[in-house]
Write a protein that holds these residues in place. Structure first.
Motif, PDB file in Angstrom:
ATOM      1  N   TYR A  67       0.801  -1.228   0.000  1.00  0.00           N
ATOM      2  CA  TYR A  67       0.000   0.000   0.000  1.00  0.00           C
ATOM      3  C   TYR A  67       0.831   1.275   0.000  1.00  0.00           C
ATOM      4  O   TYR A  67       0.339   2.330  -0.389  1.00  0.00           O
ATOM      5  CB  TYR A  67      -0.945   0.013   1.205  1.00  0.00           C
ATOM      6  N   GLY A  68       2.081   1.189   0.441  1.00  0.00           N
ATOM      7  CA  GLY A  68       2.901   2.385   0.532  1.00  0.00           C
ATOM      8  C   GLY A  68       3.952   2.504  -0.551  1.00  0.00           C
ATOM      9  O   GLY A  68       4.017   3.518  -1.250  1.00  0.00           O
ATOM     10  N   LEU A  69       4.760   1.474  -0.713  1.00  0.00           N
ATOM     11  CA  LEU A  69       5.922   1.592  -1.594  1.00  0.00           C
ATOM     12  C   LEU A  69       5.661   1.213  -3.045  1.00  0.00           C
ATOM     13  O   LEU A  69       6.143   1.894  -3.961  1.00  0.00           O
ATOM     14  CB  LEU A  69       7.076   0.756  -1.035  1.00  0.00           C
ATOM     15  N   MET A  70       4.922   0.134  -3.283  1.00  0.00           N
ATOM     16  CA  MET A  70       4.701  -0.288  -4.673  1.00  0.00           C
ATOM     17  C   MET A  70       3.962   0.751  -5.508  1.00  0.00           C
ATOM     18  O   MET A  70       4.354   0.994  -6.654  1.00  0.00           O
ATOM     19  CB  MET A  70       4.002  -1.650  -4.726  1.00  0.00           C
ATOM     20  N   PRO A  71       2.913   1.393  -4.984  1.00  0.00           N
ATOM     21  CA  PRO A  71       2.282   2.447  -5.800  1.00  0.00           C
ATOM     22  C   PRO A  71       3.266   3.568  -6.163  1.00  0.00           C
ATOM     23  O   PRO A  71       3.240   4.083  -7.285  1.00  0.00           O
ATOM     24  CB  PRO A  71       1.148   2.970  -4.913  1.00  0.00           C
ATOM     25  N   GLN A  72       4.147   3.918  -5.229  1.00  0.00           N
ATOM     26  CA  GLN A  72       5.151   4.949  -5.508  1.00  0.00           C
ATOM     27  C   GLN A  72       6.123   4.482  -6.591  1.00  0.00           C
ATOM     28  O   GLN A  72       6.497   5.264  -7.477  1.00  0.00           O
ATOM     29  CB  GLN A  72       5.914   5.305  -4.225  1.00  0.00           C
ATOM     30  N   LEU A  73       6.543   3.226  -6.512  1.00  0.00           N
ATOM     31  CA  LEU A  73       7.462   2.702  -7.526  1.00  0.00           C
ATOM     32  C   LEU A  73       6.789   2.601  -8.897  1.00  0.00           C
ATOM     33  O   LEU A  73       7.422   2.869  -9.925  1.00  0.00           O
ATOM     34  CB  LEU A  73       8.004   1.337  -7.097  1.00  0.00           C
ATOM     35  N   HIS A  74       5.510   2.241  -8.927  1.00  0.00           N
ATOM     36  CA  HIS A  74       4.784   2.207 -10.206  1.00  0.00           C
ATOM     37  C   HIS A  74       4.682   3.619 -10.796  1.00  0.00           C
ATOM     38  O   HIS A  74       4.868   3.801 -12.005  1.00  0.00           O
ATOM     39  CB  HIS A  74       3.388   1.598 -10.023  1.00  0.00           C
ATOM     40  N   ARG A  75       4.388   4.616  -9.948  1.00  0.00           N
ATOM     41  CA  ARG A  75       4.322   6.002 -10.433  1.00  0.00           C
ATOM     42  C   ARG A  75       5.666   6.473 -10.963  1.00  0.00           C
ATOM     43  O   ARG A  75       5.754   7.109 -12.016  1.00  0.00           O
ATOM     44  CB  ARG A  75       3.875   6.945  -9.313  1.00  0.00           C
ATOM     45  N   LEU A  76       6.729   6.148 -10.230  1.00  0.00           N
ATOM     46  CA  LEU A  76       8.075   6.529 -10.663  1.00  0.00           C
ATOM     47  C   LEU A  76       8.423   5.878 -11.996  1.00  0.00           C
ATOM     48  O   LEU A  76       8.935   6.541 -12.907  1.00  0.00           O
ATOM     49  CB  LEU A  76       9.096   6.138  -9.597  1.00  0.00           C
ATOM     50  N   ARG A  77       8.120   4.603 -12.128  1.00  0.00           N
ATOM     51  CA  ARG A  77       8.386   3.887 -13.384  1.00  0.00           C
ATOM     52  C   ARG A  77       7.611   4.507 -14.533  1.00  0.00           C
ATOM     53  O   ARG A  77       8.150   4.749 -15.614  1.00  0.00           O
ATOM     54  CB  ARG A  77       8.012   2.407 -13.235  1.00  0.00           C
ATOM     55  N   ARG A  78       6.313   4.794 -14.302  1.00  0.00           N
ATOM     56  CA  ARG A  78       5.479   5.405 -15.340  1.00  0.00           C
ATOM     57  C   ARG A  78       6.028   6.776 -15.736  1.00  0.00           C
ATOM     58  O   ARG A  78       6.128   7.097 -16.917  1.00  0.00           O
ATOM     59  CB  ARG A  78       4.037   5.515 -14.846  1.00  0.00           C
ATOM     60  N   ARG A  79       6.430   7.580 -14.750  1.00  0.00           N
ATOM     61  CA  ARG A  79       6.978   8.905 -15.033  1.00  0.00           C
ATOM     62  C   ARG A  79       8.265   8.804 -15.849  1.00  0.00           C
ATOM     63  O   ARG A  79       8.462   9.544 -16.821  1.00  0.00           O
ATOM     64  CB  ARG A  79       7.229   9.642 -13.717  1.00  0.00           C
ATOM     65  N   LEU A  80       9.148   7.875 -15.461  1.00  0.00           N
ATOM     66  CA  LEU A  80      10.401   7.703 -16.197  1.00  0.00           C
ATOM     67  C   LEU A  80      10.155   7.238 -17.628  1.00  0.00           C
ATOM     68  O   LEU A  80      10.757   7.766 -18.574  1.00  0.00           O
ATOM     69  CB  LEU A  80      11.302   6.703 -15.471  1.00  0.00           C
ATOM     70  N   LEU A  81       9.279   6.254 -17.800  1.00  0.00           N
ATOM     71  CA  LEU A  81       9.007   5.743 -19.148  1.00  0.00           C
ATOM     72  C   LEU A  81       8.304   6.789 -20.018  1.00  0.00           C
ATOM     73  O   LEU A  81       8.583   6.884 -21.214  1.00  0.00           O
ATOM     74  CB  LEU A  81       8.184   4.460 -19.080  1.00  0.00           C
ATOM     75  N   THR A  82       7.428   7.568 -19.428  1.00  0.00           N
ATOM     76  CA  THR A  82       6.746   8.624 -20.183  1.00  0.00           C
ATOM     77  C   THR A  82       7.742   9.685 -20.616  1.00  0.00           C
ATOM     78  O   THR A  82       7.725  10.155 -21.751  1.00  0.00           O
ATOM     79  CB  THR A  82       5.613   9.256 -19.342  1.00  0.00           C
ATOM     80  N   ARG A  83       8.632  10.048 -19.697  1.00  0.00           N
ATOM     81  CA  ARG A  83       9.663  11.055 -20.024  1.00  0.00           C
ATOM     82  C   ARG A  83      10.566  10.563 -21.151  1.00  0.00           C
ATOM     83  O   ARG A  83      10.878  11.298 -22.080  1.00  0.00           O
ATOM     84  CB  ARG A  83      10.486  11.371 -18.787  1.00  0.00           C
ATOM     85  N   ILE A  84      10.955   9.294 -21.094  1.00  0.00           N
ATOM     86  CA  ILE A  84      11.806   8.715 -22.143  1.00  0.00           C
ATOM     87  C   ILE A  84      11.054   8.670 -23.465  1.00  0.00           C
ATOM     88  O   ILE A  84      11.615   9.000 -24.519  1.00  0.00           O
ATOM     89  CB  ILE A  84      12.295   7.314 -21.734  1.00  0.00           C
ATOM     90  N   ALA A  85       9.784   8.280 -23.450  1.00  0.00           N
ATOM     91  CA  ALA A  85       9.000   8.163 -24.688  1.00  0.00           C
ATOM     92  C   ALA A  85       8.744   9.515 -25.340  1.00  0.00           C
ATOM     93  O   ALA A  85       8.606   9.599 -26.554  1.00  0.00           O
ATOM     94  CB  ALA A  85       7.671   7.478 -24.386  1.00  0.00           C
ATOM     95  N   ASN A  86       8.697  10.579 -24.552  1.00  0.00           N
ATOM     96  CA  ASN A  86       8.394  11.908 -25.099  1.00  0.00           C
ATOM     97  C   ASN A  86       9.632  12.658 -25.540  1.00  0.00           C
ATOM     98  O   ASN A  86       9.535  13.803 -25.935  1.00  0.00           O
ATOM     99  CB  ASN A  86       7.621  12.730 -24.061  1.00  0.00           C
ATOM    100  N   ARG A  87      10.770  12.051 -25.489  1.00  0.00           N
ATOM    101  CA  ARG A  87      12.012  12.721 -25.956  1.00  0.00           C
ATOM    102  C   ARG A  87      12.045  12.798 -27.446  1.00  0.00           C
ATOM    103  O   ARG A  87      11.581  12.100 -28.207  1.00  0.00           O
ATOM    104  CB  ARG A  87      13.226  11.973 -25.468  1.00  0.00           C
TER     105      ARG A  87
END
Length: 87
Positions: A67-87
């Motif tokens: 409930y605490g860490l995995m949602p944060q890691l999923h958000r971080l992963r999504r943010r990183l992948l979105t940033r990479i895809a939008n380059r």
């Protein structure tokens, strides 16, 4: 009604994590959590039998991770992948 500009496109929404990515994310969440719990409760845990100690660790660690860490890691992963895809 949403505008077409705000609709997520396939490029904006990353694929779900692969098994290997998910395993790494779980490890990144579980190892530090267990380390902190062991450091915080080590003296008390030492007095327990191995089965009870494992039960206490799992009972405390699983909700923190799920409930605490995995949602944060999923958000971080999504943010990183979105940033990479939008380059």
């Amino acid at each position: 009604m949403t505008s077409p500009a705000s609709d997520p496109t396939p490029r904006d929404v990353p694929e779900p994590p692969t098994k290997h990515q998910l395993a790494l994310m779980i490890w990144l969440a579980v190892f530090p959590t267990l380390t902190v719990i062991n450091l915080a409760l080590g003296d008390w845990l030492r007095t327990l039998t191995p089965v009870v100690r494992t039960f206490v660790l799992a009972t405390v660690a699983v909700p923190i991770v799920i409930y605490g860490l995995m949602p944060q890691l999923h958000r971080l992963r999504r943010r990183l992948l979105t940033r990479i895809a939008n380059r």
